[in-house]
Design a protein around this motif. Structure first.
Motif, PDB file in Angstrom:
ATOM      1  N   ASN A  79      56.638  28.165  44.996  1.00 51.62           N
ATOM      2  CA  ASN A  79      56.797  29.233  45.515  1.00 51.62           C
ATOM      3  C   ASN A  79      56.447  29.919  47.015  1.00 51.62           C
ATOM      4  OD1 ASN A  79      59.002  28.894  43.133  1.00 51.62           O
ATOM      5  ND2 ASN A  79      57.583  29.531  42.358  1.00 51.62           N
ATOM      6  N   TYR A  80      57.910  30.501  47.279  1.00 53.43           N
ATOM      7  CA  TYR A  80      57.098  31.632  48.006  1.00 53.43           C
ATOM      8  C   TYR A  80      58.547  32.578  48.178  1.00 53.43           C
ATOM      9  CZ  TYR A  80      56.738  34.584  52.535  1.00 53.43           C
ATOM     10  OH  TYR A  80      55.905  35.154  53.384  1.00 53.43           O
ATOM     11  N   GLY A  81      58.037  34.469  48.311  1.00 50.45           N
ATOM     12  CA  GLY A  81      58.679  34.961  47.819  1.00 50.45           C
ATOM     13  C   GLY A  81      58.029  36.290  48.942  1.00 50.45           C
ATOM     14  N   ARG A  82      59.626  37.294  49.198  1.00 51.77           N
ATOM     15  CA  ARG A  82      59.287  38.872  49.279  1.00 51.77           C
ATOM     16  C   ARG A  82      59.459  39.358  48.922  1.00 51.77           C
ATOM     17  NH1 ARG A  82      56.821  39.338  54.854  1.00 51.77           N
ATOM     18  NH2 ARG A  82      57.024  41.862  53.995  1.00 51.77           N
ATOM     19  N   THR A 114      55.959  49.371  49.594  1.00 54.11           N
ATOM     20  CA  THR A 114      55.392  48.415  49.336  1.00 54.11           C
ATOM     21  C   THR A 114      56.303  47.187  49.344  1.00 54.11           C
ATOM     22  OG1 THR A 114      54.145  49.015  47.652  1.00 54.11           O
ATOM     23  CG2 THR A 114      53.727  46.859  48.125  1.00 54.11           C
ATOM     24  N   HIS A 115      56.341  46.396  50.559  1.00 57.57           N
ATOM     25  CA  HIS A 115      56.223  45.506  50.522  1.00 57.57           C
ATOM     26  C   HIS A 115      55.488  44.195  49.924  1.00 57.57           C
ATOM     27  CE1 HIS A 115      58.275  45.358  54.999  1.00 57.57           C
ATOM     28  NE2 HIS A 115      58.674  46.100  54.183  1.00 57.57           N
ATOM     29  N   ILE A 116      55.794  43.062  49.061  1.00 57.86           N
ATOM     30  CA  ILE A 116      55.433  42.385  47.720  1.00 57.86           C
ATOM     31  C   ILE A 116      55.418  40.977  48.411  1.00 57.86           C
ATOM     32  CG2 ILE A 116      54.761  41.820  45.952  1.00 57.86           C
ATOM     33  CD1 ILE A 116      55.880  44.446  44.173  1.00 57.86           C
ATOM     34  N   THR A 117      54.375  40.408  48.770  1.00 58.53           N
ATOM     35  CA  THR A 117      54.323  38.756  49.003  1.00 58.53           C
ATOM     36  C   THR A 117      53.681  37.930  47.743  1.00 58.53           C
ATOM     37  OG1 THR A 117      54.123  39.008  51.118  1.00 58.53           O
ATOM     38  CG2 THR A 117      54.304  37.217  51.148  1.00 58.53           C
ATOM     39  N   GLU A 118      54.735  36.552  47.645  1.00 56.48           N
ATOM     40  CA  GLU A 118      54.360  35.928  46.309  1.00 56.48           C
ATOM     41  C   GLU A 118      54.138  34.206  46.657  1.00 56.48           C
ATOM     42  OE1 GLU A 118      56.792  33.522  43.389  1.00 56.48           O
ATOM     43  OE2 GLU A 118      57.782  34.972  44.446  1.00 56.48           O
ATOM     44  N   TYR A 119      52.943  34.047  46.049  1.00 54.83           N
ATOM     45  CA  TYR A 119      52.244  32.897  46.716  1.00 54.83           C
ATOM     46  C   TYR A 119      52.303  32.244  45.052  1.00 54.83           C
ATOM     47  CZ  TYR A 119      51.349  34.683  51.225  1.00 54.83           C
ATOM     48  OH  TYR A 119      51.639  34.946  52.558  1.00 54.83           O
ATOM     49  N   SER A 120      52.913  30.938  44.745  1.00 56.35           N
ATOM     50  CA  SER A 120      52.504  30.588  43.288  1.00 56.35           C
ATOM     51  C   SER A 120      53.482  29.255  43.110  1.00 56.35           C
ATOM     52  CB  SER A 120      53.649  31.437  42.219  1.00 56.35           C
ATOM     53  OG  SER A 120      55.200  31.111  42.467  1.00 56.35           O
ATOM     54  N   TRP A 121      53.080  28.975  41.701  1.00 56.22           N
ATOM     55  CA  TRP A 121      52.980  27.375  41.578  1.00 56.22           C
ATOM     56  C   TRP A 121      53.853  27.555  40.199  1.00 56.22           C
ATOM     57  CZ3 TRP A 121      50.411  25.056  37.917  1.00 56.22           C
ATOM     58  CH2 TRP A 121      49.466  25.386  37.482  1.00 56.22           C
ATOM     59  N   ALA A 122      54.105  26.741  39.518  1.00 52.66           N
ATOM     60  CA  ALA A 122      54.249  26.443  38.380  1.00 52.66           C
ATOM     61  C   ALA A 122      54.678  24.808  37.652  1.00 52.66           C
ATOM     62  CB  ALA A 122      55.656  27.096  38.173  1.00 52.66           C
ATOM     63  N   GLY A 179      49.594  32.186  40.225  1.00 52.86           N
ATOM     64  CA  GLY A 179      49.301  32.516  41.547  1.00 52.86           C
ATOM     65  C   GLY A 179      49.042  33.577  42.274  1.00 52.86           C
ATOM     66  N   VAL A 180      49.621  34.445  43.197  1.00 57.18           N
ATOM     67  CA  VAL A 180      49.358  35.342  43.556  1.00 57.18           C
ATOM     68  C   VAL A 180      50.199  36.386  43.874  1.00 57.18           C
ATOM     69  CG1 VAL A 180      46.707  34.743  44.147  1.00 57.18           C
ATOM     70  CG2 VAL A 180      48.362  35.556  46.236  1.00 57.18           C
ATOM     71  N   LEU A 181      50.103  37.910  43.711  1.00 58.88           N
ATOM     72  CA  LEU A 181      51.149  38.497  44.259  1.00 58.88           C
ATOM     73  C   LEU A 181      50.409  39.505  45.563  1.00 58.88           C
ATOM     74  CD1 LEU A 181      53.435  39.461  40.982  1.00 58.88           C
ATOM     75  CD2 LEU A 181      53.583  38.462  42.871  1.00 58.88           C
ATOM     76  N   ARG A 182      50.559  39.184  46.859  1.00 59.42           N
ATOM     77  CA  ARG A 182      50.395  40.529  48.010  1.00 59.42           C
ATOM     78  C   ARG A 182      50.777  42.022  48.109  1.00 59.42           C
ATOM     79  NH1 ARG A 182      45.828  40.013  51.317  1.00 59.42           N
ATOM     80  NH2 ARG A 182      45.876  40.485  53.918  1.00 59.42           N
ATOM     81  N   PHE A 183      49.952  42.813  47.660  1.00 58.95           N
ATOM     82  CA  PHE A 183      50.454  43.902  48.228  1.00 58.95           C
ATOM     83  C   PHE A 183      50.705  44.552  49.376  1.00 58.95           C
ATOM     84  CE2 PHE A 183      51.010  43.259  43.602  1.00 58.95           C
ATOM     85  CZ  PHE A 183      51.907  43.449  42.908  1.00 58.95           C
ATOM     86  N   ASN A 184      51.819  44.730  49.850  1.00 59.10           N
ATOM     87  CA  ASN A 184      51.601  45.473  51.387  1.00 59.10           C
ATOM     88  C   ASN A 184      51.742  47.110  51.745  1.00 59.10           C
ATOM     89  OD1 ASN A 184      50.777  45.590  54.321  1.00 59.10           O
ATOM     90  ND2 ASN A 184      52.151  44.450  55.003  1.00 59.10           N
ATOM     91  N   PRO A 185      51.036  47.838  51.322  1.00 64.57           N
ATOM     92  CA  PRO A 185      51.408  49.376  51.559  1.00 64.57           C
ATOM     93  C   PRO A 185      52.172  49.238  53.096  1.00 64.57           C
ATOM     94  CG  PRO A 185      49.221  49.302  51.721  1.00 64.57           C
ATOM     95  CD  PRO A 185      49.355  48.368  51.640  1.00 64.57           C
ATOM     96  N   ALA A 221      45.395  50.804  51.071  1.00 60.45           N
ATOM     97  CA  ALA A 221      45.072  48.728  51.748  1.00 60.45           C
ATOM     98  C   ALA A 221      45.413  47.626  50.978  1.00 60.45           C
ATOM     99  CB  ALA A 221      43.355  48.764  51.621  1.00 60.45           C
ATOM    100  N   LYS A 222      46.026  46.750  51.501  1.00 62.24           N
ATOM    101  CA  LYS A 222      45.990  45.676  51.016  1.00 62.24           C
ATOM    102  C   LYS A 222      45.692  45.378  49.276  1.00 62.24           C
ATOM    103  CE  LYS A 222      48.643  43.990  55.576  1.00 62.24           C
ATOM    104  NZ  LYS A 222      48.492  42.978  56.285  1.00 62.24           N
ATOM    105  N   GLN A 223      46.388  44.835  49.471  1.00 69.16           N
ATOM    106  CA  GLN A 223      45.451  44.239  47.733  1.00 69.16           C
ATOM    107  C   GLN A 223      46.415  43.013  47.247  1.00 69.16           C
ATOM    108  OE1 GLN A 223      45.370  47.501  44.675  1.00 69.16           O
ATOM    109  NE2 GLN A 223      43.189  47.273  44.987  1.00 69.16           N
ATOM    110  N   THR A 224      45.523  42.040  46.598  1.00 68.96           N
ATOM    111  CA  THR A 224      46.065  40.782  46.151  1.00 68.96           C
ATOM    112  C   THR A 224      45.334  40.248  44.888  1.00 68.96           C
ATOM    113  OG1 THR A 224      46.617  39.737  48.655  1.00 68.96           O
ATOM    114  CG2 THR A 224      45.863  38.114  46.558  1.00 68.96           C
ATOM    115  N   MET A 225      46.781  40.484  43.816  1.00 70.64           N
ATOM    116  CA  MET A 225      46.310  40.364  42.023  1.00 70.64           C
ATOM    117  C   MET A 225      46.713  39.164  41.724  1.00 70.64           C
ATOM    118  SD  MET A 225      45.310  42.834  41.994  1.00 70.64           S
ATOM    119  CE  MET A 225      45.261  45.300  42.183  1.00 70.64           C
ATOM    120  N   PRO A 226      45.799  38.268  40.794  1.00 70.28           N
ATOM    121  CA  PRO A 226      46.622  37.042  40.457  1.00 70.28           C
ATOM    122  C   PRO A 226      47.204  37.446  39.833  1.00 70.28           C
ATOM    123  CG  PRO A 226      44.132  38.102  40.009  1.00 70.28           C
ATOM    124  CD  PRO A 226      44.811  38.229  40.889  1.00 70.28           C
ATOM    125  N   ALA A 227      48.148  36.408  39.525  1.00 66.44           N
ATOM    126  CA  ALA A 227      49.635  36.626  38.712  1.00 66.44           C
ATOM    127  C   ALA A 227      49.907  35.479  37.772  1.00 66.44           C
ATOM    128  CB  ALA A 227      50.579  37.113  39.623  1.00 66.44           C
TER     129      ALA A 227
END
Length: 219
Positions: A72-75, A92-100, A120-126, A150-156
């Motif tokens: 998956n790729y999402g915004r 905030t823009h949130i970008t998703e990179y995930s698998w399932a 996956g991860v969620l990337r939070f872009n302020p 600042a940008k932060q990438t969180m595991p999800a």
């Protein structure tokens, strides 16, 4: 020599992908929905988020009748809200990179229900930050501020369920109705206000609920 090897490897990959596609093992979907964030509190701060829209695309690889893998790729877009004395809003823009992994227990007529779980991860872009100030003469006031977010990438962790409905007379197309949820560590954007030393760090877990509707193309 290296160039020829690369061309050969690409050709083999494309041939293998084409062969798998002819077996009907792949589909792709485009999905649109809403994102609802659960409120949480910690470290004297209450964190929430505005409701936002969410778009994501999925590639599905069906390895067996009931078993598939998703990529998956999402915004998404919302405002993260931190309440501590004043209300701070971080657009905030949130970008998703995930698998399932997807499990499809059965298929009945045109319906194929499924369950999924992955990560996956969620990337939070302020984008911009502003603070709500007390109303002046009954009129709400807010001021844009620069807190160095600042940008932060969180595991999800990702989970969900849904159903595919094959469209009549169009065998390659289906509608996908699904619910997905993400558990993750709440972002703080590495912000500490210079004047009060109040940070955005809550130390809590966040949750985003995402109902969506999508169009699936099977190839």
């Amino acid at each position: 020599m290296v160039r020829k090897t690369g061309i050969l490897a690409a050709a083999v990959f494309l041939y293998a992908a084409s062969a798998l596609a002819q077996d009907g093992r792949f589909d792709a979907s485009a999905n649109l929905g809403a994102a609802f964030t659960r409120q949480s509190a910690g470290n004297t701060i209450t964190q929430s988020a505005t409701e936002g829209s969410h778009f994501f695309a999925t590639i599905r690889w069906k390895v067996a009748t009931r078993h598939s893998f998703l990529f998956n790729y999402g915004r998404a877009k919302n405002s993260q809200v931190f309440q501590s004395g004043f209300d701070y809003h971080v657009a905030t823009h949130i970008t998703e990179y995930s698998w399932a992994y997807m499990f499809s227990p059965f298929q009945k007529a045109s319906f194929e229900p499924f369950l999924l779980a992955g990560g996956g991860v969620l990337r939070f872009n302020p984008q911009t930050t502003w603070v709500d100030l007390p109303p002046v003469n009954g009129v709400p006031d807010n001021v844009q501020v620069n807190l160095g977010a600042a940008k932060q990438t969180m595991p999800a962790f990702l989970y969900g369920l849904g159903v595919d409905y094959k469209l009549p007379y169009v065998p390659r197309l289906a509608l996908r109705l699904q619910y997905r949820g993400f558990f993750y560590s709440n972002p703080d954007f590495k912000v500490t206000t210079a004047s009060t030393t109040v940070s955005f760090f809550t130390g809590t877990k966040g949750h985003i609920a995402e109902p969506s509707l999508g169009l699936v193309f099977r190839f």
